[in-house]
Design a protein around this motif. Sequence first.
Motif, PDB file in Angstrom:
ATOM      1  N   ILE A 156       0.843  -1.191   0.000  1.00 56.85           N
ATOM      2  CA  ILE A 156       0.000   0.000   0.000  1.00 56.85           C
ATOM      3  C   ILE A 156       0.880   1.244   0.000  1.00 56.85           C
ATOM      4  N   CYS A 157       0.623   2.142  -0.935  1.00 53.86           N
ATOM      5  CA  CYS A 157       1.420   3.363  -1.064  1.00 53.86           C
ATOM      6  C   CYS A 157       1.250   4.243   0.175  1.00 53.86           C
ATOM      7  N   ALA A 158       2.383   4.637   0.728  1.00 60.70           N
ATOM      8  CA  ALA A 158       2.423   5.463   1.934  1.00 60.70           C
ATOM      9  C   ALA A 158       3.574   6.449   1.774  1.00 60.70           C
ATOM     10  N   PRO A 159       3.558   7.556   2.519  1.00 59.63           N
ATOM     11  CA  PRO A 159       4.613   8.570   2.367  1.00 59.63           C
ATOM     12  C   PRO A 159       6.026   8.014   2.504  1.00 59.63           C
ATOM     13  N   GLU A 160       6.233   7.043   3.375  1.00 65.11           N
ATOM     14  CA  GLU A 160       7.581   6.502   3.567  1.00 65.11           C
ATOM     15  C   GLU A 160       8.058   5.654   2.387  1.00 65.11           C
ATOM     16  N   LEU A 161       7.168   5.378   1.436  1.00 63.35           N
ATOM     17  CA  LEU A 161       7.541   4.607   0.245  1.00 63.35           C
ATOM     18  C   LEU A 161       7.790   5.500  -0.969  1.00 63.35           C
ATOM     19  N   ASP A 162       7.757   6.821  -0.763  1.00 59.47           N
ATOM     20  CA  ASP A 162       7.978   7.759  -1.861  1.00 59.47           C
ATOM     21  C   ASP A 162       9.330   7.484  -2.513  1.00 59.47           C
ATOM     22  N   GLY A 163       9.316   7.321  -3.828  1.00 60.71           N
ATOM     23  CA  GLY A 163      10.540   7.068  -4.580  1.00 60.71           C
ATOM     24  C   GLY A 163      10.884   5.603  -4.748  1.00 60.71           C
ATOM     25  N   MET A 164      10.038   4.694  -4.263  1.00 60.30           N
ATOM     26  CA  MET A 164      10.366   3.268  -4.360  1.00 60.30           C
ATOM     27  C   MET A 164      10.375   2.805  -5.805  1.00 60.30           C
ATOM     28  N   THR A 165      11.178   1.780  -6.034  1.00 56.69           N
ATOM     29  CA  THR A 165      11.228   1.119  -7.328  1.00 56.69           C
ATOM     30  C   THR A 165      10.607  -0.257  -7.178  1.00 56.69           C
ATOM     31  N   VAL A 166       9.682  -0.557  -8.071  1.00 53.92           N
ATOM     32  CA  VAL A 166       8.966  -1.829  -8.096  1.00 53.92           C
ATOM     33  C   VAL A 166       9.389  -2.560  -9.362  1.00 53.92           C
ATOM     34  N   LYS A 167      10.049  -3.686  -9.196  1.00 53.99           N
ATOM     35  CA  LYS A 167      10.512  -4.469 -10.347  1.00 53.99           C
ATOM     36  C   LYS A 167       9.501  -5.560 -10.654  1.00 53.99           C
ATOM     37  N   LEU A 168       9.131  -5.662 -11.922  1.00 60.35           N
ATOM     38  CA  LEU A 168       8.238  -6.724 -12.353  1.00 60.35           C
ATOM     39  C   LEU A 168       9.076  -7.932 -12.732  1.00 60.35           C
ATOM     40  N   PRO A 169       8.758  -9.106 -12.201  1.00 62.40           N
ATOM     41  CA  PRO A 169       9.524 -10.297 -12.596  1.00 62.40           C
ATOM     42  C   PRO A 169       9.309 -10.589 -14.082  1.00 62.40           C
ATOM     43  N   SER A 170      10.245 -11.300 -14.675  1.00 60.73           N
ATOM     44  CA  SER A 170      10.168 -11.553 -16.117  1.00 60.73           C
ATOM     45  C   SER A 170       9.018 -12.486 -16.485  1.00 60.73           C
ATOM     46  N   VAL A 171       8.551 -13.302 -15.549  1.00 58.05           N
ATOM     47  CA  VAL A 171       7.416 -14.203 -15.807  1.00 58.05           C
ATOM     48  C   VAL A 171       6.527 -14.235 -14.569  1.00 58.05           C
ATOM     49  N   THR A 172       5.270 -14.615 -14.793  1.00 60.69           N
ATOM     50  CA  THR A 172       4.340 -14.848 -13.690  1.00 60.69           C
ATOM     51  C   THR A 172       3.633 -16.162 -13.947  1.00 60.69           C
ATOM     52  N   ARG A 173       3.007 -16.677 -12.926  1.00 54.47           N
ATOM     53  CA  ARG A 173       2.219 -17.898 -13.087  1.00 54.47           C
ATOM     54  C   ARG A 173       0.783 -17.484 -13.341  1.00 54.47           C
ATOM     55  N   ASN A 174       0.320 -17.733 -14.554  1.00 55.75           N
ATOM     56  CA  ASN A 174      -1.043 -17.399 -14.936  1.00 55.75           C
ATOM     57  C   ASN A 174      -1.865 -18.669 -14.861  1.00 55.75           C
ATOM     58  N   PHE A 175      -2.981 -18.610 -14.145  1.00 60.42           N
ATOM     59  CA  PHE A 175      -3.804 -19.797 -13.977  1.00 60.42           C
ATOM     60  C   PHE A 175      -4.665 -20.099 -15.197  1.00 60.42           C
ATOM     61  N   TYR A 176      -4.729 -19.191 -16.157  1.00 60.46           N
ATOM     62  CA  TYR A 176      -5.464 -19.441 -17.392  1.00 60.46           C
ATOM     63  C   TYR A 176      -4.561 -20.224 -18.333  1.00 60.46           C
ATOM     64  N   VAL A 177      -5.089 -21.311 -18.899  1.00 62.54           N
ATOM     65  CA  VAL A 177      -4.268 -22.119 -19.787  1.00 62.54           C
ATOM     66  C   VAL A 177      -4.320 -21.610 -21.221  1.00 62.54           C
ATOM     67  N   ASP A 178      -5.285 -20.746 -21.543  1.00 58.85           N
ATOM     68  CA  ASP A 178      -5.420 -20.287 -22.921  1.00 58.85           C
ATOM     69  C   ASP A 178      -4.716 -18.962 -23.182  1.00 58.85           C
ATOM     70  N   GLY A 179      -3.980 -18.451 -22.192  1.00 59.59           N
ATOM     71  CA  GLY A 179      -3.266 -17.207 -22.384  1.00 59.59           C
ATOM     72  C   GLY A 179      -4.110 -15.967 -22.132  1.00 59.59           C
ATOM     73  N   HIS A 180      -5.370 -16.144 -21.731  1.00 62.25           N
ATOM     74  CA  HIS A 180      -6.253 -15.004 -21.463  1.00 62.25           C
ATOM     75  C   HIS A 180      -5.721 -14.181 -20.297  1.00 62.25           C
ATOM     76  N   VAL A 181      -5.690 -12.880 -20.465  1.00 63.67           N
ATOM     77  CA  VAL A 181      -5.279 -11.983 -19.392  1.00 63.67           C
ATOM     78  C   VAL A 181      -6.491 -11.128 -19.025  1.00 63.67           C
ATOM     79  N   PRO A 182      -7.042 -11.305 -17.814  1.00 65.97           N
ATOM     80  CA  PRO A 182      -8.217 -10.519 -17.440  1.00 65.97           C
ATOM     81  C   PRO A 182      -7.888  -9.047 -17.313  1.00 65.97           C
ATOM     82  N   LYS A 183      -8.833  -8.200 -17.687  1.00 61.90           N
ATOM     83  CA  LYS A 183      -8.678  -6.755 -17.558  1.00 61.90           C
ATOM     84  C   LYS A 183      -9.276  -6.320 -16.225  1.00 61.90           C
ATOM     85  N   PRO A 184      -8.671  -5.318 -15.564  1.00 64.67           N
ATOM     86  CA  PRO A 184      -9.240  -4.830 -14.305  1.00 64.67           C
ATOM     87  C   PRO A 184     -10.636  -4.239 -14.540  1.00 64.67           C
ATOM     88  N   HIS A 185     -11.461  -4.315 -13.524  1.00 66.97           N
ATOM     89  CA  HIS A 185     -12.834  -3.789 -13.621  1.00 66.97           C
ATOM     90  C   HIS A 185     -12.864  -2.315 -13.444  1.00 66.97           C
TER      91      HIS A 185
END
Length: 146
Positions: free
Chosen positions: A117-146
């Motif tokens: 959760i973003c808070a003042p003490e996290l100002d300037g943080m770097t968030v690295k996305l891993p190169s892969v994730t485990r997707n539970f969909y077998v057809d490659g579908h990526v759900p869009k946020p609501h």
Amino acid sequence: MPVPPPPLALPRMSRRWFSHPGAWNDKAEKITVHFLLKDGSKKTVEAPIGTSVLEVAHHYDIDIEGACEASLACSTCHVILEEEYFDKLEEATEREEDLLDMAPGLAETSRLGCQVICAPELDGMTVKLPSVTRNFYVDGHVPKPH
């Protein structure tokens, strides 16, 4: 006329998904967050205080899946933080740790983006996305946020 049932209380694990409706207005207090994307590029954004890293990523069309919509049921919003900022967070719950164990590319400073959760003490943080994730969909579908 029947009386509607009382609203359900959200458990701790899902209370963090949706920020206050006014969080994205121009007057909301914000911090700077740097995302290191899977392709090696960097995207710097402003994140309202109280929003999750997952919510911020979705707002700015950053490729973090969040297949369970922050119900703490998957590891598709796995992110890696710098140690300095990782140490400023509350400890992960046992449930979050169990889910992180399923995340490919796990690091010592891994967290689920829905739980950061973003808070003042996290100002300037770097968030690295891993190169892969485990997707539970077998057809490659990526759900869009609501």
